[in-house]
Design a protein around this motif. Sequence first.
Motif, PDB file in Angstrom:
ATOM      1  N   THR A  24       1.127  -1.696   0.078  1.00 37.64           N
ATOM      2  CA  THR A  24       0.013  -0.022  -0.027  1.00 37.64           C
ATOM      3  C   THR A  24       1.065   1.548  -0.226  1.00 37.64           C
ATOM      4  O   THR A  24       0.625   2.432   0.634  1.00 37.64           O
ATOM      5  CB  THR A  24      -0.797  -0.388   1.013  1.00 37.64           C
ATOM      6  N   ASN A  25       1.552   1.194  -0.658  1.00 39.21           N
ATOM      7  CA  ASN A  25       2.439   2.252  -0.485  1.00 39.21           C
ATOM      8  C   ASN A  25       1.920   3.846  -1.107  1.00 39.21           C
ATOM      9  O   ASN A  25       0.826   3.729  -1.952  1.00 39.21           O
ATOM     10  CB  ASN A  25       4.012   2.018  -2.442  1.00 39.21           C
ATOM     11  N   GLU A  26       2.121   4.437  -1.160  1.00 35.75           N
ATOM     12  CA  GLU A  26       1.322   5.731  -1.496  1.00 35.75           C
ATOM     13  C   GLU A  26       1.407   6.392  -3.384  1.00 35.75           C
ATOM     14  O   GLU A  26       2.765   6.137  -3.440  1.00 35.75           O
ATOM     15  CB  GLU A  26       1.557   7.653  -1.270  1.00 35.75           C
ATOM     16  N   SER A  27       0.600   5.979  -3.633  1.00 33.65           N
ATOM     17  CA  SER A  27       0.583   5.040  -5.095  1.00 33.65           C
ATOM     18  C   SER A  27      -0.299   6.094  -5.855  1.00 33.65           C
ATOM     19  O   SER A  27      -1.205   5.944  -6.722  1.00 33.65           O
ATOM     20  CB  SER A  27      -0.870   4.053  -5.232  1.00 33.65           C
ATOM     21  N   VAL A  28      -0.678   7.395  -5.596  1.00 36.96           N
ATOM     22  CA  VAL A  28      -2.087   8.803  -6.335  1.00 36.96           C
ATOM     23  C   VAL A  28      -0.530   9.518  -7.314  1.00 36.96           C
ATOM     24  O   VAL A  28       0.365   9.548  -6.326  1.00 36.96           O
ATOM     25  CB  VAL A  28      -2.395   9.656  -5.656  1.00 36.96           C
ATOM     26  N   CYS A  29      -0.419   9.099  -8.388  1.00 33.98           N
ATOM     27  CA  CYS A  29       1.414   9.569  -8.897  1.00 33.98           C
ATOM     28  C   CYS A  29       1.047  11.103  -9.727  1.00 33.98           C
ATOM     29  O   CYS A  29       0.042  10.598 -10.339  1.00 33.98           O
ATOM     30  CB  CYS A  29       1.334   8.204 -10.075  1.00 33.98           C
ATOM     31  N   GLY A  30       1.610  11.602  -8.749  1.00 30.01           N
ATOM     32  CA  GLY A  30       1.114  13.185  -9.148  1.00 30.01           C
ATOM     33  C   GLY A  30      -0.493  13.464  -8.881  1.00 30.01           C
ATOM     34  O   GLY A  30      -0.616  13.695  -7.747  1.00 30.01           O
ATOM     35  N   ILE A  31      -1.192  14.291  -9.964  1.00 26.79           N
ATOM     36  CA  ILE A  31      -2.628  15.039  -9.218  1.00 26.79           C
ATOM     37  C   ILE A  31      -3.194  13.949  -9.524  1.00 26.79           C
ATOM     38  O   ILE A  31      -3.446  13.110 -10.492  1.00 26.79           O
ATOM     39  CB  ILE A  31      -2.857  16.210 -10.354  1.00 26.79           C
ATOM     40  N   ASP A  32      -4.315  13.694  -8.469  1.00 25.35           N
ATOM     41  CA  ASP A  32      -5.311  12.482  -8.373  1.00 25.35           C
ATOM     42  C   ASP A  32      -6.429  12.887  -9.369  1.00 25.35           C
ATOM     43  O   ASP A  32      -7.043  13.408  -9.915  1.00 25.35           O
ATOM     44  CB  ASP A  32      -5.761  12.984  -7.156  1.00 25.35           C
ATOM     45  N   GLN A  33      -6.177  11.356 -10.401  1.00 28.24           N
ATOM     46  CA  GLN A  33      -7.046  11.545 -11.815  1.00 28.24           C
ATOM     47  C   GLN A  33      -8.064  10.641 -11.575  1.00 28.24           C
ATOM     48  O   GLN A  33      -8.700  10.528 -12.582  1.00 28.24           O
ATOM     49  CB  GLN A  33      -6.105  11.500 -12.964  1.00 28.24           C
ATOM     50  N   ARG A  34      -8.670  10.349 -10.776  1.00 26.84           N
ATOM     51  CA  ARG A  34      -9.463   8.892 -10.191  1.00 26.84           C
ATOM     52  C   ARG A  34     -10.764   9.674 -10.743  1.00 26.84           C
ATOM     53  O   ARG A  34     -11.263  10.714 -10.224  1.00 26.84           O
ATOM     54  CB  ARG A  34      -8.962   8.282  -8.708  1.00 26.84           C
ATOM     55  N   GLN A  35     -11.971   8.891 -10.826  1.00 28.86           N
ATOM     56  CA  GLN A  35     -12.794   9.455 -11.278  1.00 28.86           C
ATOM     57  C   GLN A  35     -13.950   9.069 -10.527  1.00 28.86           C
ATOM     58  O   GLN A  35     -13.858   7.391 -10.662  1.00 28.86           O
ATOM     59  CB  GLN A  35     -13.249   9.154 -12.826  1.00 28.86           C
ATOM     60  N   LYS A  36     -14.739   8.667 -10.104  1.00 30.34           N
ATOM     61  CA  LYS A  36     -15.460   8.741  -9.591  1.00 30.34           C
ATOM     62  C   LYS A  36     -16.593   7.872 -10.278  1.00 30.34           C
ATOM     63  O   LYS A  36     -17.017   8.022 -11.067  1.00 30.34           O
ATOM     64  CB  LYS A  36     -17.070   9.287  -8.237  1.00 30.34           C
ATOM     65  N   VAL A  37     -17.458   6.472  -9.812  1.00 30.20           N
ATOM     66  CA  VAL A  37     -18.098   6.014 -10.139  1.00 30.20           C
ATOM     67  C   VAL A  37     -19.590   5.749  -9.510  1.00 30.20           C
ATOM     68  O   VAL A  37     -19.566   5.198  -8.515  1.00 30.20           O
ATOM     69  CB  VAL A  37     -17.601   4.360 -10.464  1.00 30.20           C
ATOM     70  N   LEU A  38     -20.663   6.029 -10.182  1.00 31.30           N
ATOM     71  CA  LEU A  38     -22.146   5.818  -9.726  1.00 31.30           C
ATOM     72  C   LEU A  38     -22.631   5.115 -10.341  1.00 31.30           C
ATOM     73  O   LEU A  38     -24.149   4.467  -9.939  1.00 31.30           O
ATOM     74  CB  LEU A  38     -22.410   7.303  -9.267  1.00 31.30           C
ATOM     75  N   ALA A  39     -22.355   4.658 -11.779  1.00 31.13           N
ATOM     76  CA  ALA A  39     -22.942   3.372 -12.631  1.00 31.13           C
ATOM     77  C   ALA A  39     -22.502   2.303 -11.890  1.00 31.13           C
ATOM     78  O   ALA A  39     -22.508   1.438 -12.937  1.00 31.13           O
ATOM     79  CB  ALA A  39     -22.967   3.960 -14.234  1.00 31.13           C
ATOM     80  N   THR A  40     -23.175   1.626 -11.103  1.00 35.58           N
ATOM     81  CA  THR A  40     -23.008  -0.274 -10.327  1.00 35.58           C
ATOM     82  C   THR A  40     -24.195  -1.001 -10.663  1.00 35.58           C
ATOM     83  O   THR A  40     -23.915  -1.422 -10.664  1.00 35.58           O
ATOM     84  CB  THR A  40     -22.344   0.533  -8.912  1.00 35.58           C
ATOM     85  N   LEU A  41     -25.384   0.423 -11.517  1.00 33.36           N
ATOM     86  CA  LEU A  41     -26.014  -0.914 -12.214  1.00 33.36           C
ATOM     87  C   LEU A  41     -25.932  -1.613 -13.363  1.00 33.36           C
ATOM     88  O   LEU A  41     -26.445  -2.067 -14.001  1.00 33.36           O
ATOM     89  CB  LEU A  41     -27.137  -0.267 -11.902  1.00 33.36           C
ATOM     90  N   GLN A  42     -24.926  -0.203 -14.402  1.00 27.79           N
ATOM     91  CA  GLN A  42     -24.154  -1.277 -15.390  1.00 27.79           C
ATOM     92  C   GLN A  42     -22.762  -1.823 -15.610  1.00 27.79           C
ATOM     93  O   GLN A  42     -22.324  -1.452 -14.402  1.00 27.79           O
ATOM     94  CB  GLN A  42     -23.701   0.347 -16.210  1.00 27.79           C
ATOM     95  N   MET A  43     -21.910  -2.286 -16.760  1.00 20.62           N
ATOM     96  CA  MET A  43     -20.851  -3.101 -16.499  1.00 20.62           C
ATOM     97  C   MET A  43     -19.771  -2.310 -16.976  1.00 20.62           C
ATOM     98  O   MET A  43     -20.775  -0.908 -18.067  1.00 20.62           O
ATOM     99  CB  MET A  43     -21.070  -4.442 -17.149  1.00 20.62           C
ATOM    100  N   PRO A  44     -18.996  -2.637 -16.664  1.00 20.26           N
ATOM    101  CA  PRO A  44     -18.262  -3.728 -15.352  1.00 20.26           C
ATOM    102  C   PRO A  44     -18.384  -3.570 -14.025  1.00 20.26           C
ATOM    103  O   PRO A  44     -18.096  -3.720 -12.832  1.00 20.26           O
ATOM    104  CB  PRO A  44     -16.773  -3.566 -15.830  1.00 20.26           C
ATOM    105  N   TYR A  45     -19.179  -2.259 -14.340  1.00 19.43           N
ATOM    106  CA  TYR A  45     -18.950  -1.912 -12.562  1.00 19.43           C
ATOM    107  C   TYR A  45     -19.488  -2.953 -11.757  1.00 19.43           C
ATOM    108  O   TYR A  45     -19.373  -3.160 -10.553  1.00 19.43           O
ATOM    109  CB  TYR A  45     -19.379  -0.140 -12.284  1.00 19.43           C
ATOM    110  N   MET A  46     -20.929  -3.389 -12.171  1.00 17.21           N
ATOM    111  CA  MET A  46     -21.687  -4.454 -11.282  1.00 17.21           C
ATOM    112  C   MET A  46     -20.809  -5.576 -11.097  1.00 17.21           C
ATOM    113  O   MET A  46     -21.502  -6.140  -9.992  1.00 17.21           O
ATOM    114  CB  MET A  46     -23.245  -3.779 -11.819  1.00 17.21           C
ATOM    115  N   ALA A  47     -19.755  -5.870 -11.675  1.00 18.60           N
ATOM    116  CA  ALA A  47     -19.173  -6.817 -11.647  1.00 18.60           C
ATOM    117  C   ALA A  47     -17.968  -6.613 -10.764  1.00 18.60           C
ATOM    118  O   ALA A  47     -17.282  -7.570 -10.127  1.00 18.60           O
ATOM    119  CB  ALA A  47     -18.416  -7.631 -12.422  1.00 18.60           C
ATOM    120  N   ILE A  48     -18.138  -5.337 -10.343  1.00 19.39           N
ATOM    121  CA  ILE A  48     -16.671  -5.692  -9.394  1.00 19.39           C
ATOM    122  C   ILE A  48     -16.999  -5.197  -7.890  1.00 19.39           C
ATOM    123  O   ILE A  48     -18.381  -4.136  -7.406  1.00 19.39           O
ATOM    124  CB  ILE A  48     -15.949  -3.909  -9.768  1.00 19.39           C
ATOM    125  N   CYS A  49     -16.037  -5.677  -6.795  1.00 21.76           N
ATOM    126  CA  CYS A  49     -16.992  -6.399  -5.405  1.00 21.76           C
ATOM    127  C   CYS A  49     -15.900  -5.700  -4.330  1.00 21.76           C
ATOM    128  O   CYS A  49     -14.706  -5.594  -4.370  1.00 21.76           O
ATOM    129  CB  CYS A  49     -17.231  -8.278  -5.380  1.00 21.76           C
TER     130      CYS A  49
END
Length: 251
Positions: free
Chosen positions: A43-68
Amino acid sequence: MAEVLAPEREKELVFHRMNDEKQTIDEKEITLQSWIERDEDLTNESVCGIDQRQKVLATLQMPYMAICKLYMKALNGLNYVGSGWLVAGDRLYTAGHCVYNKGTGGWKTSIIVIPGKCGYSEPYGRYEAIELMATRGWIDDTSPRYDMGAIKLNKPVSHNSFITPVLEDPNIAEICGYPADRDNGIFQYKMSDTLVKENGRFLYQADTFGGQSGSPLLRNRCIGVGIHNYGGCPNKSSDLYQEFIDGVAQW
């Protein structure tokens, strides 16, 4: 409890049936960032520079409904968090250290699996692990390349949409899972980046964090080519291989 070994797969994979009397998991406690396994550079700090992650709200759709989302209890009595991805109704891939970690006592004693968790919403319910699997390279040698595992559930999930594991070396892929440093780890976050292949592992600068171990490395949304398991910038996923794919499929 004794390990359950399938003779034809014994060289590559180790199977473990969990005790029926599983330890309880305090979910209020493990929404804290501190409940992350901190062996070596997991778990080394793994945000590589400016944090560019996007929040996912569409977990009724693939592939996000299959991620646990994974809530886990270790033999040392502590709680941990992780991610995984469904490849069949009652089976999912995750990182090897999410199911087995020598530093926390070996095999996990309880795992709760929540597909498509989105905040406090659990649209497909929750499931319990009844069997675990890890590669022999991880169990015996703690090899980062083989830090791969799988979970068998007590019943099939309530949807029939899964991520397909394949042997490919794409140039670009997406990581998506449940990082513990954002929203107390109860939402998925995703990010894409170019890949470099090195010694059976994919390397990338896509931002990740503890709690995302076990996330899929996705090509073309619903194709999984690797299992995310390490930070360090570059962050890293283990490449899938045929014996692992076949072992889970035949489980």
